[in-house]
Design a protein around this motif. Structure first.
Motif, mmCIF file in Angstrom:
data_model
loop_
_atom_site.group_PDB
_atom_site.id
_atom_site.type_symbol
_atom_site.label_atom_id
_atom_site.label_comp_id
_atom_site.label_asym_id
_atom_site.label_seq_id
_atom_site.Cartn_x
_atom_site.Cartn_y
_atom_site.Cartn_z
ATOM 1 N N ARG A 1 -3.503 -1.518 -1.815
ATOM 2 C CA ARG A 1 -3.698 -1.933 -2.961
ATOM 3 C C ARG A 1 -4.070 -3.768 -3.739
ATOM 4 N NH1 ARG A 1 1.356 1.350 -6.882
ATOM 5 N NH2 ARG A 1 0.492 3.900 -5.704
ATOM 6 N N TRP A 2 -3.231 -3.945 -2.620
ATOM 7 C CA TRP A 2 -4.116 -5.969 -2.404
ATOM 8 C C TRP A 2 -3.160 -6.625 -0.518
ATOM 9 C CZ3 TRP A 2 0.025 -8.999 -1.711
ATOM 10 C CH2 TRP A 2 1.520 -9.140 -2.405
ATOM 11 N N GLY B 1 0.817 -1.243 0.270
ATOM 12 C CA GLY B 1 0.129 -0.143 -0.008
ATOM 13 C C GLY B 1 0.873 1.090 -0.143
ATOM 14 N N GLU B 2 0.349 2.756 -0.016
ATOM 15 C CA GLU B 2 0.644 3.432 -0.241
ATOM 16 C C GLU B 2 0.258 3.953 1.301
ATOM 17 O OE1 GLU B 2 0.683 7.921 -2.386
ATOM 18 O OE2 GLU B 2 -0.315 6.260 -3.377
#
Length: 729
Positions: free
Chosen positions: A121-122, A101-102
């Protein structure tokens, strides 16, 4: 001609028109406000059906469009809540997960761990992908210092967001729910991935991080917090004592990026664009300079709002500036009330939970008052207009401050009058200049500006602390009753009538009930406050109040305990706690104000302890309504409160001490209704203590999920009971 005129007049009187935009905004706000009072989600079809029926009636009677808008806003709140509830991390989770993730929030160092928000994001759990929350609050150690905008892979153990600490000054669980923070986790492994693609938002966030890192490199963390708060909207490093001084004087809005900061930046860009545009005749002949300046002010307002962290006041100011600029571009008159209503409606539709937040009401309430009084009399001197606006804003916000905090900063008008010029006209521009120098590589200028900001803010803090020493600078009354808040609201409505209205100054009388102290219960109340692995109990009976502390060894837990204690005393109107029983040398941080302290027998002088000391020994002097038992341990106290069925409060007890208590005070222990003990007691020690008082409820400090209140009514223990969990929990 005579026959036509009456018919024309009659038709004009019966002409139908749709309500104004301000009415629609108020109707939508009413619908969202009513929705926030529901602790469970009603079926979505009910408000939609009501909206459809009202819309059908609106074709004939257009005033029915307002109920239709209110019902649609209610339905919007239900739908938004259902969208957030689609992904909810289960409470029973044992296997760690792997996620990429960010980082979407500035990482902050709290204690020894780094805390930040991640947009996954996943996410993979046990070798399979699964739905993931929109935002996850992570904390732990990373191999390098993270920055917002970076992509990382984490191996973490996740829990529901309910595992995050609560807040004493608001419903943190509800706020996290509407912010889409649905899980939290501790990091076991972290690895940085390649940086994401460039975007304007990531570039702005990178600039914020540069200013944050540069200020920390130049100044100590506590002093760098002033620069960060005034330039990029990060105030997490400012000490709690400084925040308390600003809050108690009603000037806390100066430590956050307010709408005035955004307006100054947008106004500067407006003036500069207009000045440059008029220097090019070809541009002036094609497009007016006023139009170009209005268009340029829109991206400037949004860019600075994002650079400052996009807090609610900054977003509100950017929306109002956008509405005013667009109205000017279309050749229409700019209406401040319409712009304010548009900003409020946009924020509430974006985040329906914002309507329950104090920052929402303080921000929009202050601006509404400024709109009311800013242009009352332009012939008055500037200093008199400034005093008028400060008095008006301070008076208008009194019911809000009394309702949320239980205290009234009567020194607020004077404090704002003295401090606003120092902060707004010197500290903020200097901090922004230093931030700009940091981004352009001017380290020398940045260093000078940052030090000047620190010197000026230290002077502001000293001035505020001096004002707090004035008599009745801050009146702590406790949270007022509903009738007092209604009287204050009616008084404000009368006070802000037009100047020509006779007797409008009598509206100030409606604020007097807010100064009355909160009612005091004659029953003994004991409140277990969140303190992590530590233990903090607050008790009160009539005019007597006290606290019992144990195991507050960690800095974070000591600060959390002090914050909850401050909130609890403010709600009840307690200015100074009468009794403090210290079961060991630990204490809340900062130290609370006390009249008397009790220490274990034979203990050395503790920090902040008064002289001479009082020992918590059996048969000796004790707090009003309490007595001590002899535990025969050098570093602990055992306190009995109330009558024969009152609670027992104990610190660290081992098996030997519990056996001695049971042998000597078995008859007294057997009648107790509750036993409060710290989490340091082992399971066997808890069972041993429970066997000495079989009819008592054993309450371990860390087993309480948040705030737990208990009251003794006669000889009966009244606990919080089983309350159905709300949808946001």
């Amino acid at each position: 001609m005579r026959s036509v005129a009456p018919s024309v007049a009659k038709g004009a009187g019966q002409a139908k028109s749709w309500p104004a935009f301000l009415s629609f905004a108020l109707a939508a706000g009413l619908g969202l406000g009513v929705f926030q009072f529901f602790s469970y989600l009603p079926p979505l079809w009910i408000p939609l059906l009501c909206a459809l029926l009202a819309a059908v009636l609106a074709w004939r009677w257009r005033r029915w469009s307002l109920p239709a808008v209110a019902a649609l806003a209610f339905a919007w709140g239900v739908w938004q809540a259902e969208q957030r509830l689609r992904v909810n991390w289960p409470a029973q989770q044992t296997e760690p997960v792997t996620l990429v993730g960010e980082i979407v929030s500035p990482p902050q160092l709290l204690g020894r761990e780094t805390h930040f928000l991640v947009a996954p994001r996943w996410l993979v759990e046990a070798g399979r992908k699964r739905p993931f929350p929109a935002l996850i609050d992570l904390h732990g150690h990373l191999p390098e210092e993270p920055q917002s905008g970076q992509i990382w892979q984490f191996n973490a153990h996740l829990q529901p967001a309910s595992a995050l600490p609560a807040s004493p000054f608001g419903d943190a669980a509800r706020q996290r729910f509407w912010a889409n923070i649905r899980a939290t986790g501790s990091i076991h492994y972290a690895q940085r991935h390649s940086d994401p693609r460039w975007s304007p938002l990531r570039q702005i966030e990178s600039w914020r991080q540069s200013v944050f890192a540069a200020s920390n490199a130049i100044l100590p963390r506590a002093e760098a917090g002033f620069v960060q708060a005034l330039s990029v909207g990060m105030g997490g490093q400012i000490p709690a004592t400084v925040w308390a001084a600003f809050r108690d004087t009603g000037t806390a809005h100066l430590l956050v990026i307010s709408g005035s900061h955004v307006a100054v930046v947008a106004g500067l860009v407006f003036w500069l664009t207009q000045w440059l545009w008029r220097r090019v005749p070809w541009l002036v002949n094609r497009y007016p300079a006023l139009l170009a300046a209005s268009v340029a002010s829109i991206p400037a307002a949004w860019a600075y709002a994002l650079f400052a962290g996009f807090a609610l006041p900054a977003e509100r100011a950017a929306l109002m500036i956008t509405a005013a600029a667009l109205a000017r571009c279309m050749g229409r008159r700019s209406d401040a009330w319409s712009g304010l209503a548009l900003a409020a409606l946009w924020i509430c539709l974006e985040n329906p939970g914002a309507i329950r937040e104090l920052s929402f009401w303080l921000s929009f309430g202050a601006v509404a008052v400024l709109v009311l009084v800013a242009f009352v009399d332009q012939e008055q001197p500037w200093w008199r207009r400034l005093m008028t606006t400060q008095w008006a804003v301070s008076i208008a916000l009194l019911p809000l401050l009394a309702g949320f905090f239980g205290q009234l900063p009567l020194v607020s008008p004077l404090a704002n009058l003295l401090v606003i010029p120092l902060v707004e006209l010197f500290a903020v521009p200097t901090a922004l200049l230093g931030a700009l120098a940091t981004l352009l590589g001017g380290d020398g200028l940045a260093r000078l500006c940052f030090h000047l900001v620190v010197v000026s803010m230290h002077g502001v803090v000293m001035l505020l602390e001096g004002l707090l020493r004035l008599p009745y600078a801050t009146v702590v009354t406790g949270r007022p009753g509903l009738w007092a808040l209604l009287a204050g609201g009616l008084g404000l409505a009368l006070f802000f009538l037009p100047r020509a209205w006779p007797g409008r100054w009598l509206g100030v009388v409606g604020l007097l009930p807010l100064l009355l102290p909160a009612p005091v219960s004659s029953a003994l109340e004991v409140e277990l406050l969140p303190a992590g692995e530590g233990m903090l109990l607050f008790w009160r009976q009539q005019d007597h109040s006290g606290i019992f502390t144990a195991n507050l060894w960690r800095k974070g837990e000591a600060r959390e305990a002090a914050l909850w204690l401050q909130a609890s005393t403010m709600r009840r109107g307690v200015v100074s706690i009468e009794s403090w029983v210290r079961s060991d040398s630990s204490a809340p941080e900062p130290l609370p104000r006390m009249q008397r302290q009790w220490w274990p027998p034979g203990a050395q002088a503790y920090p902040g302890g008064p002289l001479p000391s009082l020992a918590c020994v059996a048969g000796g002097a004790g707090p009003p309504g309490g007595s001590f038992l002899a535990a025969k341990l050098p570093q602990t106290c055992v306190l009995l409160l109330g009558d024969a069925r009152g609670p027992l409060l104990a610190g660290d007890l081992d098996s030997t001490a519990i056996a001695a208590l049971r042998q000597r005070y078995g008859a007294q222990l057997a009648t107790r209704s509750a036993l409060f003990v710290p989490a340091s007691l082992t399971l066997e020690e808890r069972r041993q203590l429970q066997s000495s008082a079989p009819s008592a409820t054993l309450i371990v400090a860390t087993t309480a999920p948040g705030l737990r209140s208990w009251r003794w009514l006669g000889d009966r223990l009244q606990g919080p009971g089983s309350v159905a969990r709300a949808y946001w929990q």
